[in-house]
Design a protein around this motif. Sequence first.
Motif, mmCIF file in Angstrom:
data_model
loop_
_atom_site.group_PDB
_atom_site.id
_atom_site.type_symbol
_atom_site.label_atom_id
_atom_site.label_comp_id
_atom_site.label_asym_id
_atom_site.label_seq_id
_atom_site.Cartn_x
_atom_site.Cartn_y
_atom_site.Cartn_z
ATOM 1 N N LYS A 165 6.534 5.195 -5.824
ATOM 2 C CA LYS A 165 5.916 4.507 -4.691
ATOM 3 C C LYS A 165 6.264 5.201 -3.374
ATOM 4 N N SER A 219 16.824 -7.530 -3.743
ATOM 5 C CA SER A 219 15.845 -7.317 -4.813
ATOM 6 C C SER A 219 16.424 -7.853 -6.114
ATOM 7 N N ASN A 264 10.189 -3.144 0.206
ATOM 8 C CA ASN A 264 11.069 -2.959 1.345
ATOM 9 C C ASN A 264 10.330 -2.305 2.518
ATOM 10 N N LYS A 317 0.745 -2.333 -4.544
ATOM 11 C CA LYS A 317 1.804 -1.611 -5.253
ATOM 12 C C LYS A 317 1.796 -0.111 -4.972
ATOM 13 N N ARG A 364 8.548 8.483 -3.765
ATOM 14 C CA ARG A 364 9.714 8.476 -4.641
ATOM 15 C C ARG A 364 9.377 9.104 -5.993
ATOM 16 N N ASP A 369 7.584 5.209 0.407
ATOM 17 C CA ASP A 369 8.719 4.465 0.966
ATOM 18 C C ASP A 369 9.062 4.992 2.360
ATOM 19 N N LYS A 383 13.066 7.707 -10.576
ATOM 20 C CA LYS A 383 13.923 6.765 -9.871
ATOM 21 C C LYS A 383 14.032 5.447 -10.636
ATOM 22 N N THR A 441 6.686 0.499 -1.450
ATOM 23 C CA THR A 441 7.800 -0.338 -1.895
ATOM 24 C C THR A 441 7.771 -1.652 -1.107
ATOM 25 N N GLN A 465 11.816 1.212 -7.956
ATOM 26 C CA GLN A 465 10.510 1.488 -7.353
ATOM 27 C C GLN A 465 10.044 2.938 -7.548
#
Length: 355
Positions: free
Chosen positions: A249, A293, A341, A336, A239, A251, A243, A339, A246
């Motif tokens: 990161k 979230s 998710n 970290k 990402r 994804d 953004k 994400t 997140q």
Amino acid sequence: MHRTELLKKLLPGFIPLFVFIAADEIWGTKTGLFVAVGVGVVEMIWVAVREKRFDKFILFDTVLLVALGAVSILLDNDLFFKLKPGLIELILVAVFAVSAFSKVNIIGLMGKRYLKDVQLNEVQAAQIRKSLKTLFFVFAAHTILVFYATFFMSKEAWAFISGGLFYILFGVYFFVELFRQKRKQKALKNEEWVPLVDETGKITGQAPRSHVHNGSKLLHPVVHMHVLNRNKAILLQKRPESKLIQPGKWDTAVGGHISAGENLEQALQKEAWEEIGLKNFSAKLLQVYKWESDVEAELVYLFVTQDFKNYTVHSDEVVEARFWTKNKIENQLGQKVFTPNFEHEFQLLKEKGLV
């Protein structure tokens, strides 16, 4: 539904009270009392015939007016006569206060009677409560002014403050609110709108995209798709740092909102092309789950595909895309890098034996 529209639909419950205030000013207490009670009775009959139910709120409103009118007539006292509009408005202010500042939302209970076909989401409910707080402060100030005029101002000043000023304030509030809503609609006209759903996926309304990312937790549908190769490696996208959610990161390869009016297939094809340049692929729906979230709540439709040969990064929505092995992902979970998710979905893929 906007606050002004809801307000217009709730007003019938207060009609006997408003009729009494107006009729009392024009024809006096006795005539005003008869007119207001008559209106209340007609309204109760109308509700009983049309909706086949008995409206206790209208009955309470009407009985209260009878009590206040009877006291006024029996006392025949000029001071009580002048205090009466303030006492009636004080009841209205109390209703606003309880509804706006406590868990017992009297206006909300009225809404269930008059708006059976309307479902308010969390944002709309919060907007209604904000409006009730504004109405409380406006009419509380007016009530105090009525009491002040009763004791310290001329009869002419009292007559205007207790009568005409009440309707002026209500009208000003209504039109200011209407103007604000029109400006708000204009500002949101060019924004992407997304459907709102319940946990079964049934559409309950729609909202601008910015409204579902502002902490409102309005549940909205999204599509995610994992792209796997023959060795069960997973294609991930990085990402951009720009953004809001997140940034920077790694994804799920494909993820995006379903726009209002789109179906699942249309949304999946659109997002796959926009994010990794993938088209003419087949995908299987693996699972539907709710993800929440700090800033949003999503109903995620999770797909899997093994059509990966034509993927390419061709937009600023994705910084980089590459395949990750199961071991490499597991070595960096909880650090970290990914994400939250994706880490959740990675466990789902493992449970299904896909990686």
